[in-house]
Design an enzyme around this catalytic site. Structure first.
Site, PDB file in Angstrom:
ATOM      1  N   SER A 122     110.982  62.570  16.193  1.00 34.01           N
ATOM      2  CA  SER A 122     110.574  62.596  17.602  1.00 34.01           C
ATOM      3  C   SER A 122     108.972  63.269  17.510  1.00 34.01           C
ATOM      4  O   SER A 122     108.209  62.647  18.069  1.00 34.01           O
ATOM      5  CB  SER A 122     111.277  63.058  18.620  1.00 34.01           C
ATOM      6  OG  SER A 122     111.508  64.587  18.131  1.00 34.01           O
ATOM      7  N   ASP A 130     108.169  71.755  16.591  1.00 33.96           N
ATOM      8  CA  ASP A 130     108.219  70.630  15.693  1.00 33.96           C
ATOM      9  C   ASP A 130     106.823  70.056  15.988  1.00 33.96           C
ATOM     10  O   ASP A 130     106.352  69.684  14.998  1.00 33.96           O
ATOM     11  CB  ASP A 130     109.249  69.689  16.394  1.00 33.96           C
ATOM     12  CG  ASP A 130     110.660  70.248  16.141  1.00 33.96           C
ATOM     13  OD1 ASP A 130     110.815  70.959  15.483  1.00 33.96           O
ATOM     14  OD2 ASP A 130     111.381  69.601  16.822  1.00 33.96           O
ATOM     15  N   ASP A 157     112.475  78.930  18.554  1.00 32.19           N
ATOM     16  CA  ASP A 157     110.992  78.650  19.528  1.00 32.19           C
ATOM     17  C   ASP A 157     111.042  78.745  20.862  1.00 32.19           C
ATOM     18  O   ASP A 157     110.143  79.127  21.426  1.00 32.19           O
ATOM     19  CB  ASP A 157     110.349  77.481  18.757  1.00 32.19           C
ATOM     20  CG  ASP A 157     111.528  76.162  19.187  1.00 32.19           C
ATOM     21  OD1 ASP A 157     112.606  76.164  19.470  1.00 32.19           O
ATOM     22  OD2 ASP A 157     110.621  74.903  18.772  1.00 32.19           O
ATOM     23  N   ALA A 163     118.177  63.008  12.458  1.00 29.35           N
ATOM     24  CA  ALA A 163     118.648  63.513  11.523  1.00 29.35           C
ATOM     25  C   ALA A 163     118.201  65.218  11.726  1.00 29.35           C
ATOM     26  O   ALA A 163     118.696  65.939  10.508  1.00 29.35           O
ATOM     27  CB  ALA A 163     118.489  62.909  10.102  1.00 29.35           C
ATOM     28  N   GLY A 164     117.437  65.599  12.366  1.00 32.18           N
ATOM     29  CA  GLY A 164     117.210  67.050  12.331  1.00 32.18           C
ATOM     30  C   GLY A 164     115.848  67.165  11.642  1.00 32.18           C
ATOM     31  O   GLY A 164     115.371  68.332  11.084  1.00 32.18           O
ATOM     32  N   LEU A 165     115.267  66.200  11.250  1.00 32.83           N
ATOM     33  CA  LEU A 165     113.803  66.419  10.604  1.00 32.83           C
ATOM     34  C   LEU A 165     112.825  65.908  11.456  1.00 32.83           C
ATOM     35  O   LEU A 165     111.645  65.578  11.061  1.00 32.83           O
ATOM     36  CB  LEU A 165     114.127  65.265   9.381  1.00 32.83           C
ATOM     37  CG  LEU A 165     115.145  65.441   8.554  1.00 32.83           C
ATOM     38  CD1 LEU A 165     114.989  64.475   7.347  1.00 32.83           C
ATOM     39  CD2 LEU A 165     114.990  66.763   7.865  1.00 32.83           C
TER      40      LEU A 165
END
Ligand code: GLA
Length: 420
Positions: free
Chosen positions: A161, A205, A63, A156-158
Site C-alpha cells: 500500500s 511505511d 510507529d 503480505a506485510g511488505l
C-alpha cells in the site's frame, strides 16, 4: 565466528549471492510499458516509475505509539506507467487486478472510498489535486492514463500500500510538474491512506519507502519524525522474506483495533505519568504499578509496546557494535511478544519463526508488517540462504502440507523514474 555488521558505504551495491532472485527493474518496467500500450494504445511519451516495498526489522507496532522503527526498502515493488491525456479524466488500471479500470474526472473527484484497490492511488490523486488547488494550479492539471503493476506480494506485510501510494505521489508530481519536495509527497501518500482509504496507519511505511537507501536500515523516531541511516553489511548478511501465503481479509479492521487498544492504554497510564505524550514515553515501572487499571487486552498490548521500545534500542546498539547475533536475538524476542501479547501472529508464521530459530546460519526472524498472516523477515548469514530456505520449506510443508515462499531480496534506493 560472529558475523560483523560493520560500517560500510550505504550506496555500494551488494554482490547478491542469489542473483536469480534480484529484480531487473529496467527490464520489468520495459515490459510494463508494452502492457501500457496494449491497455491504452500507442501514443505520446509514457513515463515509467518504480516504487519499492519495505520490510521492518525492529520496532513492531511502534510507529503509531511514537516509538522508533528500523525498516529497509526491498527491490520488489510497484511499476507505474503514466501518460497525459488531452481531457481532465484520470484512468487508473492495474495488471494485478481483474476489475475494470477506474475513471474519474478531476472536476468532480469522489469523496468516499469504493473498497477497491484503486482507493490507494485515487486517494493520492485527491491529495495532490488539493495541494494544486491551494496554490491555484488545479486547472493546469491534465487528465492521465495510469497503469499499475509490480512484483511485490499484496497483503503480505511488505507494504504494497505505501509502495503504491508513495509511487503514485512521485509519478503524479512528475506528470503534473508540481515540483513538490520529497517529504511533501511522502506526507500526501500517508494522508491518502489515512483519510481516503481509512487505515489508521503510522508513519513508518511511507517514510520507509520514500526515504529508502540501499544497504541501510532507516532509523526513524516516530515521535519527532527525525531519522538517520544505519549501514547494513550486505557482504556478510542477507535479509530473507518467508511468505506464509496466508492473507487475512479483515486485517484492516484488526489493525485499527490494535491502534485503539494502544490508545486506551495510553489514556489510562498517562493520567499516572503526566509527562508522557505517547505510549512510547510510558516507563515500564509506571506500567507495572498501574496495570490493574487497564483492561486485560490493553494491558497485554502495553506489555508488548513498552518493552519493544527497549528491544529496538538494544537492537540498534547491537548493530552499531557489529553484533548481528545480538540483533537477531531481539528479533526472536519481538516475535514471541507479537504472538503472545500483541496477538497478531498466526500458526503459519509461528512455524516459520520456530523453524528459523533452529536453522544453522539464521540469526533472527519475526513476523513483519501488521501481522495476521503475510511474511516473516529473516536475518541470515551470507552463504546460509539455501540451507535456511530448505529447512523452513521442509518444516512448514510437514505441518501444513504446502510450501511457503522463501526469497532473499536485495535492497533499494527508493521511488524513482526509470527511463526507457
Ligand atoms: C502496518 C502499518 C504500519 C505499522 C505496521 C506494524 O504495516 O501500516 O504503519 O504500524 O503495520 O509495525
Amino acid at each position: 565466528m560472529r558475523p560483523r555488521v560493520s560500517v560500510g558505504s550505504p550506496d555500494r551495491m551488494s554482490a547478491h549471492s542469489r542473483s536469480e532472485t534480484r529484480l531487473d527493474v529496467a527490464g520489468a518496467l520495459a515490459s510494463h510499458a508494452r502492457e501500457f500500450e496494449r491497455v491504452f494504445g500507442g501514443g505520446s511519451h509514457t513515463r515509467l516509475f518504480f516504487s519499492p516495498g519495505r520490510i521492518n526489522l525492529m520496532g513492531a507496532h511502534l510507529d503509531y505509539n511514537g516509538g522508533p522503527v528500523m525498516p529497509t526498502a526491498v527491490d520488489r515493488g510497484t511499476f507505474i506507467a503514466v501518460r497525459a491525456r488531452r481531457d481532465r479524466r484520470v484512468v487508473l488500471a492495474s495488471t494485478l487486478e481483474d476489475s475494470k479500470a477506474l475513471e474519474v474526472d478531476l472536476d468532480s473527484l469522489p469523496s468516499a472510498r469504493m473498497a477497491r484497490w484503486s482507493d490507494y492511488p485515487l486517494g493520492v490523486v485527491i491529495e495532490l489535486a488539493l495541494i494544486a488547488r491551494a496554490s491555484d494550479r488545479e486547472k493546469e492539471l491534465s487528465g492521465l492514463d495510469v497503469l499499475f503493476g509490480g512484483n511485490l506480494p499484496v497483503g503480505a506485510g511488505l507494504s504494497s500500500s505505501a509502495s503504491i501510494c508513495v509511487g503514485t505521489a512521485f509519478a503524479l508530481d512528475a506528470a503534473w510538474k508540481l515540483g513538490l519536495a520529497r517529504m511533501d509527497l511522502v506526507d500526501a501518500a500517508l494522508r491518502a491512506e489515512r483519510n481516503f482509504v481509512g487505515v489508521q496507519c503510522g508513519i513508518m511505511d511511507p517514510y520507509a519507502v520514500g526515504l529508502a537507501r540501499s544497504n541501510s536500515l532507516l532509523w526513524l523516531d516516530c515521535k519527532d519524525r527525525t531519522y538517520s541511516y544505519l549501514p547494513l553489511d550486505t557482504e556478510t548478511l542477507s535479509i530473507g522474506v518467508a511468505d506464509s501465503l496466508v492473507r487475512r481479509e479483515l486485517a484492516q479492521g484488526a489493525f485499527n483495533e490494535r491502534v485503539a487498544q494502544c490508545r486506551e492504554a495510553f489514556e489510562v497510564l498517562s493520567r499516572r505519568q503526566t509527562d508522557a505524550t505517547c505510549l512510547r514515553d510510558i516507563r515500564f515501572d509506571t506500567l507495572t504499578e498501574y496495570q490493574h487499571e487497564l483492561s486485560s487486552t490493553a494491558r497485554k498490548r502495553a506489555h508488548h509496546v513498552i518493552p519493544e521500545v527497549a528491544r529496538t534500542f538494544a537492537a540498534r546498539s547491537s548493530l552499531q557494535r557489529g553484533d548481528a547475533e545480538g540483533f537477531g536475538a531481539e528479533m526472536f524476542r519481538t516475535h514471541a511478544s507479537l504472538r503472545d501479547l500483541f496477538e497478531v501472529s498466526v500458526p503459519e508464521l509461528d512455524t516459520l519463526v520456530d523453524s528459523a530459530a533452529g536453522a544453522e546460519g539464521c540469526l533472527g526472524a519475526r513476523l513483519t508488517g501488521a501481522g495476521f498472516g503475510g511474511c516473516a523477515v529473516l536475518l541470515v548469514q551470507k552463504g546460509s540462504e539455501a540451507s535456511v530456505q530448505a529447512r523452513l520449506t521442509l518444516d512448514f510443508t510437514a505441518r501444513f502440507g504446502r510450501a511457503p515462499r522463501v526469497d532473499f531480496y536485495g535492497g533499494d534506493s527508493g521511488p524513482r523514474e526509470i527511463s526507457r
